[in-house]
Design a protein around this motif. Structure first.
Motif, PDB file in Angstrom:
ATOM      1  N   ASN A 102      23.463 -34.302 -13.903  1.00 11.59           N
ATOM      2  CA  ASN A 102      23.334 -35.293 -14.977  1.00 11.59           C
ATOM      3  C   ASN A 102      22.582 -34.752 -16.189  1.00 11.59           C
ATOM      4  O   ASN A 102      22.231 -35.517 -17.097  1.00 11.59           O
ATOM      5  CB  ASN A 102      22.650 -36.556 -14.461  1.00 11.59           C
ATOM      6  N   GLY A 103      22.289 -33.442 -16.196  1.00  8.31           N
ATOM      7  CA  GLY A 103      21.637 -32.823 -17.340  1.00  8.31           C
ATOM      8  C   GLY A 103      20.130 -32.738 -17.255  1.00  8.31           C
ATOM      9  O   GLY A 103      19.497 -32.122 -18.118  1.00  8.31           O
ATOM     10  N   VAL A 104      19.524 -33.317 -16.232  1.00  9.75           N
ATOM     11  CA  VAL A 104      18.064 -33.276 -16.075  1.00  9.75           C
ATOM     12  C   VAL A 104      17.647 -31.879 -15.614  1.00  9.75           C
ATOM     13  O   VAL A 104      18.270 -31.284 -14.730  1.00  9.75           O
ATOM     14  CB  VAL A 104      17.611 -34.343 -15.050  1.00  9.75           C
ATOM     15  N   ALA A 105      16.585 -31.351 -16.226  1.00 12.33           N
ATOM     16  CA  ALA A 105      16.056 -30.039 -15.848  1.00 12.33           C
ATOM     17  C   ALA A 105      14.999 -30.214 -14.766  1.00 12.33           C
ATOM     18  O   ALA A 105      14.063 -31.002 -14.908  1.00 12.33           O
ATOM     19  CB  ALA A 105      15.453 -29.345 -17.058  1.00 12.33           C
ATOM     20  N   MET A 106      15.155 -29.458 -13.687  1.00 10.69           N
ATOM     21  CA  MET A 106      14.219 -29.509 -12.558  1.00 10.69           C
ATOM     22  C   MET A 106      13.609 -28.127 -12.362  1.00 10.69           C
ATOM     23  O   MET A 106      14.343 -27.140 -12.282  1.00 10.69           O
ATOM     24  CB  MET A 106      14.975 -29.931 -11.293  1.00 10.69           C
ATOM     25  N   PRO A 107      12.279 -28.020 -12.291  1.00 10.94           N
ATOM     26  CA  PRO A 107      11.671 -26.707 -12.038  1.00 10.94           C
ATOM     27  C   PRO A 107      12.205 -26.092 -10.749  1.00 10.94           C
ATOM     28  O   PRO A 107      12.372 -26.780  -9.742  1.00 10.94           O
ATOM     29  CB  PRO A 107      10.178 -27.024 -11.936  1.00 10.94           C
ATOM     30  N   GLN A 108      12.446 -24.788 -10.784  1.00 11.95           N
ATOM     31  CA  GLN A 108      13.034 -24.130  -9.623  1.00 11.95           C
ATOM     32  C   GLN A 108      12.007 -23.870  -8.526  1.00 11.95           C
ATOM     33  O   GLN A 108      12.380 -23.673  -7.362  1.00 11.95           O
ATOM     34  CB  GLN A 108      13.720 -22.826 -10.036  1.00 11.95           C
ATOM     35  N   VAL A 109      10.738 -23.869  -8.883  1.00 13.09           N
ATOM     36  CA  VAL A 109       9.671 -23.727  -7.882  1.00 13.09           C
ATOM     37  C   VAL A 109       8.792 -24.969  -7.956  1.00 13.09           C
ATOM     38  O   VAL A 109       8.298 -25.321  -9.030  1.00 13.09           O
ATOM     39  CB  VAL A 109       8.811 -22.478  -8.130  1.00 13.09           C
ATOM     40  N   GLY A 110       8.630 -25.631  -6.829  1.00 10.77           N
ATOM     41  CA  GLY A 110       7.760 -26.790  -6.754  1.00 10.77           C
ATOM     42  C   GLY A 110       6.724 -26.602  -5.663  1.00 10.77           C
ATOM     43  O   GLY A 110       6.740 -25.613  -4.923  1.00 10.77           O
ATOM     44  N   PHE A 111       5.838 -27.559  -5.549  1.00  6.33           N
ATOM     45  CA  PHE A 111       4.761 -27.509  -4.557  1.00  6.33           C
ATOM     46  C   PHE A 111       4.977 -28.616  -3.550  1.00  6.33           C
ATOM     47  O   PHE A 111       5.050 -29.791  -3.906  1.00  6.33           O
ATOM     48  CB  PHE A 111       3.409 -27.669  -5.251  1.00  6.33           C
ATOM     49  N   GLY A 112       5.088 -28.259  -2.267  1.00  9.84           N
ATOM     50  CA  GLY A 112       5.294 -29.231  -1.207  1.00  9.84           C
ATOM     51  C   GLY A 112       3.993 -29.623  -0.524  1.00  9.84           C
ATOM     52  O   GLY A 112       3.064 -28.808  -0.427  1.00  9.84           O
ATOM     53  N   VAL A 113       3.928 -30.856  -0.048  1.00 10.21           N
ATOM     54  CA  VAL A 113       2.700 -31.347   0.588  1.00 10.21           C
ATOM     55  C   VAL A 113       2.970 -31.894   1.996  1.00 10.21           C
ATOM     56  O   VAL A 113       2.201 -32.701   2.518  1.00 10.21           O
ATOM     57  CB  VAL A 113       1.988 -32.414  -0.276  1.00 10.21           C
ATOM     58  N   PHE A 114       4.046 -31.449   2.635  1.00 10.14           N
ATOM     59  CA  PHE A 114       4.333 -31.850   4.010  1.00 10.14           C
ATOM     60  C   PHE A 114       3.172 -31.452   4.918  1.00 10.14           C
ATOM     61  O   PHE A 114       2.670 -30.335   4.850  1.00 10.14           O
ATOM     62  CB  PHE A 114       5.628 -31.173   4.473  1.00 10.14           C
ATOM     63  N   GLN A 115       2.732 -32.384   5.761  1.00  5.22           N
ATOM     64  CA  GLN A 115       1.656 -32.189   6.737  1.00  5.22           C
ATOM     65  C   GLN A 115       0.285 -31.962   6.102  1.00  5.22           C
ATOM     66  O   GLN A 115      -0.641 -31.533   6.796  1.00  5.22           O
ATOM     67  CB  GLN A 115       1.992 -31.035   7.699  1.00  5.22           C
TER      68      GLN A 115
END
Length: 273
Positions: A11-24
Protein backbone atom coordinates in the motif's frame (compact mmCIF):
# COMPACT_ATOMS: atom_id res chain seq x y z
CA UNK A 1 25.80 3.79 11.70
CA UNK A 2 23.98 3.93 8.38
CA UNK A 3 20.33 4.86 8.13
CA UNK A 4 18.12 1.79 8.42
CA UNK A 5 16.75 0.83 5.00
CA UNK A 6 13.02 0.39 4.51
CA UNK A 7 10.85 -1.96 2.52
CA UNK A 8 7.78 -0.60 0.81
CA UNK A 9 4.58 -2.43 1.63
CA UNK A 10 2.00 -3.05 -1.09
CA UNK A 11 0.00 0.00 0.00
CA UNK A 12 3.05 2.28 -0.25
CA UNK A 13 3.86 2.46 3.48
CA UNK A 14 7.59 2.33 4.28
CA UNK A 15 8.57 -0.15 7.00
CA UNK A 16 12.07 -0.28 8.52
CA UNK A 17 13.83 -3.46 7.48
CA UNK A 18 15.34 -3.96 10.95
CA UNK A 19 13.13 -3.74 14.01
CA UNK A 20 13.43 -4.57 17.69
CA UNK A 21 11.45 -7.50 19.09
CA UNK A 22 10.33 -7.83 22.71
CA UNK A 23 9.07 -11.44 22.81
CA UNK A 24 9.58 -12.94 26.30
CA UNK A 25 10.76 -9.63 27.76
CA UNK A 26 8.88 -8.99 31.04
CA UNK A 27 6.91 -5.76 31.09
CA UNK A 28 9.05 -4.41 33.95
CA UNK A 29 12.17 -4.84 31.78
CA UNK A 30 10.64 -3.77 28.48
CA UNK A 31 10.89 -0.02 28.98
CA UNK A 32 14.65 -0.22 29.53
CA UNK A 33 15.18 -2.59 26.60
CA UNK A 34 13.12 -0.51 24.18
CA UNK A 35 14.77 2.67 25.42
CA UNK A 36 18.18 1.15 24.69
CA UNK A 37 16.98 0.12 21.23
CA UNK A 38 15.67 3.58 20.43
CA UNK A 39 18.91 5.13 21.66
CA UNK A 40 20.87 2.74 19.42
CA UNK A 41 18.88 3.89 16.42
CA UNK A 42 16.02 1.42 16.03
CA UNK A 43 12.80 3.04 14.89
CA UNK A 44 10.62 -0.08 14.57
CA UNK A 45 9.33 -1.95 17.63
CA UNK A 46 7.46 -5.26 17.49
CA UNK A 47 5.25 -6.40 20.36
CA UNK A 48 2.02 -8.38 20.81
CA UNK A 49 -0.91 -8.53 23.19
CA UNK A 50 0.11 -11.95 24.48
CA UNK A 51 3.62 -10.75 25.35
CA UNK A 52 2.13 -8.72 28.19
CA UNK A 53 4.55 -5.84 27.61
CA UNK A 54 2.69 -3.36 25.42
CA UNK A 55 2.56 -0.91 28.33
CA UNK A 56 6.35 -1.05 28.69
CA UNK A 57 6.77 -0.39 24.97
CA UNK A 58 4.44 2.59 25.23
CA UNK A 59 6.30 4.04 28.22
CA UNK A 60 9.62 3.82 26.42
CA UNK A 61 8.24 5.51 23.32
CA UNK A 62 6.58 8.27 25.32
CA UNK A 63 9.74 9.02 27.29
CA UNK A 64 12.03 8.86 24.25
CA UNK A 65 10.92 12.21 22.89
CA UNK A 66 11.10 10.77 19.37
CA UNK A 67 8.39 12.11 17.07
CA UNK A 68 5.61 9.60 16.48
CA UNK A 69 5.94 9.81 12.71
CA UNK A 70 9.56 8.63 13.00
CA UNK A 71 8.49 5.35 14.61
CA UNK A 72 6.92 2.16 13.30
CA UNK A 73 5.06 0.10 15.91
CA UNK A 74 3.64 -3.38 15.41
CA UNK A 75 1.35 -5.34 17.71
CA UNK A 76 -0.72 -8.48 17.27
CA UNK A 77 -4.18 -9.90 17.88
CA UNK A 78 -4.07 -12.93 20.17
CA UNK A 79 -5.84 -16.20 19.38
CA UNK A 80 -8.57 -15.90 22.03
CA UNK A 81 -9.65 -12.57 20.54
CA UNK A 82 -10.34 -13.68 16.97
CA UNK A 83 -14.07 -13.14 17.55
CA UNK A 84 -13.58 -9.62 18.96
CA UNK A 85 -10.68 -8.02 17.12
CA UNK A 86 -11.95 -4.46 17.52
CA UNK A 87 -12.16 -4.75 21.30
CA UNK A 88 -8.72 -6.36 21.46
CA UNK A 89 -7.29 -3.60 19.30
CA UNK A 90 -8.63 -0.93 21.66
CA UNK A 91 -7.00 -2.69 24.63
CA UNK A 92 -3.67 -2.67 22.83
CA UNK A 93 -4.07 1.01 21.98
CA UNK A 94 -4.80 1.82 25.62
CA UNK A 95 -1.69 -0.02 26.79
CA UNK A 96 0.60 1.35 24.08
CA UNK A 97 -0.77 4.87 24.32
CA UNK A 98 -0.93 5.05 20.52
CA UNK A 99 -2.42 3.45 17.43
CA UNK A 100 0.09 0.97 15.98
CA UNK A 101 1.32 1.28 12.43
CA UNK A 102 0.92 -2.42 11.71
CA UNK A 103 -1.61 -4.82 13.26
CA UNK A 104 -1.22 -8.56 12.72
CA UNK A 105 -3.26 -11.69 13.39
CA UNK A 106 -0.78 -13.55 15.58
CA UNK A 107 -1.65 -17.16 14.60
CA UNK A 108 -4.22 -18.68 12.24
CA UNK A 109 -5.35 -21.26 14.87
CA UNK A 110 -6.99 -23.36 12.14
CA UNK A 111 -8.59 -25.71 14.66
CA UNK A 112 -11.07 -23.01 15.63
CA UNK A 113 -11.28 -21.57 12.11
CA UNK A 114 -11.94 -17.99 13.19
CA UNK A 115 -9.09 -16.21 11.45
CA UNK A 116 -11.26 -15.22 8.48
CA UNK A 117 -13.65 -13.31 10.76
CA UNK A 118 -10.67 -11.81 12.56
CA UNK A 119 -9.23 -10.64 9.26
CA UNK A 120 -12.47 -8.88 8.38
CA UNK A 121 -12.21 -7.02 11.69
CA UNK A 122 -8.68 -5.90 10.82
CA UNK A 123 -9.97 -4.71 7.46
CA UNK A 124 -12.48 -2.51 9.31
CA UNK A 125 -9.66 -0.94 11.31
CA UNK A 126 -7.64 -0.35 8.15
CA UNK A 127 -10.60 1.16 6.27
CA UNK A 128 -11.22 3.50 9.21
CA UNK A 129 -7.61 4.72 9.10
CA UNK A 130 -6.76 3.40 12.54
CA UNK A 131 -3.71 1.48 11.27
CA UNK A 132 -1.40 2.16 8.37
CA UNK A 133 -1.22 -1.51 7.39
CA UNK A 134 -2.60 -4.90 8.41
CA UNK A 135 -1.07 -8.31 8.09
CA UNK A 136 -0.68 -11.77 9.52
CA UNK A 137 1.81 -13.85 11.44
CA UNK A 138 2.58 -17.56 11.14
CA UNK A 139 0.29 -18.01 8.13
CA UNK A 140 0.97 -20.89 5.77
CA UNK A 141 0.11 -20.61 2.06
CA UNK A 142 -3.30 -22.23 2.56
CA UNK A 143 -4.20 -19.69 5.25
CA UNK A 144 -3.12 -16.83 3.01
CA UNK A 145 -5.11 -18.21 0.10
CA UNK A 146 -8.27 -18.34 2.16
CA UNK A 147 -8.29 -14.70 3.21
CA UNK A 148 -7.06 -13.45 -0.16
CA UNK A 149 -9.94 -15.34 -1.80
CA UNK A 150 -12.31 -13.02 0.06
CA UNK A 151 -11.38 -10.37 -2.50
CA UNK A 152 -10.64 -7.67 0.06
CA UNK A 153 -7.36 -6.43 1.51
CA UNK A 154 -4.27 -8.54 0.90
CA UNK A 155 -2.03 -8.79 3.99
CA UNK A 156 0.87 -6.37 3.81
CA UNK A 157 3.18 -8.55 5.94
CA UNK A 158 3.48 -12.20 6.95
CA UNK A 159 5.67 -12.57 10.04
CA UNK A 160 6.96 -16.13 10.40
CA UNK A 161 9.73 -18.06 12.12
CA UNK A 162 12.57 -17.89 9.61
CA UNK A 163 16.31 -18.43 9.97
CA UNK A 164 19.05 -20.48 8.26
CA UNK A 165 17.76 -23.75 9.73
CA UNK A 166 14.12 -23.06 8.78
CA UNK A 167 13.80 -21.04 5.60
CA UNK A 168 10.07 -21.43 4.93
CA UNK A 169 10.61 -21.45 1.17
CA UNK A 170 7.02 -22.29 0.27
CA UNK A 171 5.77 -19.51 2.55
CA UNK A 172 8.23 -17.02 1.09
CA UNK A 173 7.16 -18.00 -2.43
CA UNK A 174 3.47 -17.54 -1.54
CA UNK A 175 4.21 -14.17 0.04
CA UNK A 176 6.08 -13.07 -3.08
CA UNK A 177 3.23 -14.14 -5.37
CA UNK A 178 0.84 -11.93 -3.47
CA UNK A 179 3.15 -8.96 -2.92
CA UNK A 180 3.39 -9.68 0.81
CA UNK A 181 6.56 -8.74 2.70
CA UNK A 182 8.09 -11.64 4.65
CA UNK A 183 9.20 -10.71 8.16
CA UNK A 184 11.38 -13.09 10.17
CA UNK A 185 10.77 -13.69 13.84
CA UNK A 186 13.49 -15.62 15.66
CA UNK A 187 15.84 -14.61 12.82
CA UNK A 188 18.78 -16.11 14.72
CA UNK A 189 16.98 -19.36 15.65
CA UNK A 190 17.32 -18.39 19.32
CA UNK A 191 21.07 -18.75 18.90
CA UNK A 192 20.90 -22.32 17.57
CA UNK A 193 22.75 -21.54 14.33
CA UNK A 194 25.38 -19.10 15.62
CA UNK A 195 28.07 -21.77 15.96
CA UNK A 196 27.51 -23.35 12.56
CA UNK A 197 30.92 -23.63 10.82
CA UNK A 198 29.66 -22.08 7.59
CA UNK A 199 28.49 -19.00 9.47
CA UNK A 200 31.50 -18.67 11.77
CA UNK A 201 33.84 -18.92 8.78
CA UNK A 202 32.07 -16.05 7.03
CA UNK A 203 32.03 -14.03 10.23
CA UNK A 204 35.76 -14.59 10.77
CA UNK A 205 36.60 -13.53 7.22
CA UNK A 206 34.53 -10.36 7.45
CA UNK A 207 35.45 -9.45 11.02
CA UNK A 208 31.79 -9.61 12.03
CA UNK A 209 29.81 -11.63 14.55
CA UNK A 210 27.81 -14.69 13.49
CA UNK A 211 24.61 -12.85 14.44
CA UNK A 212 25.51 -9.96 12.16
CA UNK A 213 26.21 -12.35 9.30
CA UNK A 214 22.84 -14.07 9.67
CA UNK A 215 20.94 -10.79 9.94
CA UNK A 216 22.77 -9.51 6.88
CA UNK A 217 21.74 -12.71 5.03
CA UNK A 218 18.11 -11.86 5.77
CA UNK A 219 18.46 -8.25 4.65
CA UNK A 220 20.15 -9.07 1.36
CA UNK A 221 17.29 -11.40 0.54
CA UNK A 222 14.72 -8.67 1.17
CA UNK A 223 13.25 -9.78 4.47
CA UNK A 224 12.37 -7.69 7.51
CA UNK A 225 13.99 -8.87 10.76
CA UNK A 226 13.21 -8.23 14.43
CA UNK A 227 16.13 -9.48 16.54
CA UNK A 228 15.65 -9.43 20.31
CA UNK A 229 18.09 -8.77 23.13
CA UNK A 230 18.03 -7.03 26.50
CA UNK A 231 21.79 -6.36 26.49
CA UNK A 232 22.51 -2.82 25.25
CA UNK A 233 25.78 -3.77 23.52
CA UNK A 234 24.11 -6.61 21.63
CA UNK A 235 21.09 -4.46 20.81
CA UNK A 236 23.44 -2.01 19.10
CA UNK A 237 25.49 -4.80 17.48
CA UNK A 238 22.36 -6.27 15.89
CA UNK A 239 21.72 -2.99 14.13
CA UNK A 240 25.28 -2.56 12.85
CA UNK A 241 24.63 -4.40 9.60
CA UNK A 242 25.35 -1.91 6.86
CA UNK A 243 29.12 -1.63 6.56
CA UNK A 244 29.64 -4.99 4.88
CA UNK A 245 28.06 -7.28 2.30
CA UNK A 246 27.82 -11.03 1.81
CA UNK A 247 28.91 -12.53 -1.50
CA UNK A 248 26.69 -14.81 -3.56
CA UNK A 249 28.80 -17.70 -2.30
CA UNK A 250 28.17 -16.62 1.29
CA UNK A 251 24.43 -16.43 0.69
CA UNK A 252 24.47 -19.88 -0.91
CA UNK A 253 26.42 -21.38 1.97
CA UNK A 254 23.85 -20.10 4.45
CA UNK A 255 20.96 -21.16 2.22
CA UNK A 256 22.39 -24.70 2.36
CA UNK A 257 21.81 -24.86 6.14
CA UNK A 258 18.08 -25.58 5.82
CA UNK A 259 17.13 -28.56 8.01
CA UNK A 260 13.51 -27.93 9.02
CA UNK A 261 14.87 -26.72 12.35
CA UNK A 262 11.72 -25.17 13.74
CA UNK A 263 12.10 -23.75 17.27
CA UNK A 264 8.49 -22.66 17.79
CA UNK A 265 5.05 -24.21 17.22
CA UNK A 266 3.89 -25.35 13.81
CA UNK A 267 1.10 -23.09 12.49
CA UNK A 268 -0.94 -26.06 11.26
CA UNK A 269 -1.10 -27.44 14.81
CA UNK A 270 -0.84 -24.50 17.21
CA UNK A 271 -4.24 -23.62 18.66
CA UNK A 272 -3.50 -22.21 22.11
CA UNK A 273 -5.92 -19.69 23.52
Amino acid sequence: MSTIPTVTLANGVAMPQVGFGVFQVPDDDTEAAVSAALEAGYRSIDTAAVYGNERGVGRAIERSGIARDELFVTTKLWNSDHERPLEAYERSVELLGLDPDLYLIHWPTPGRDLYVAAWQGLEELYAAGRVRAIGVSNFLPEHLDRIIALGGTVPAVNQVELHPALQQRSVQAADARHGIVTEAWSPLAQGAVLADPAITAIASRLGRTPAQVILRWHLQQGRVVIPKSVTPSRIAENLDLFGFELTDADLGAIDALERDGRTGPHPAEFDAA
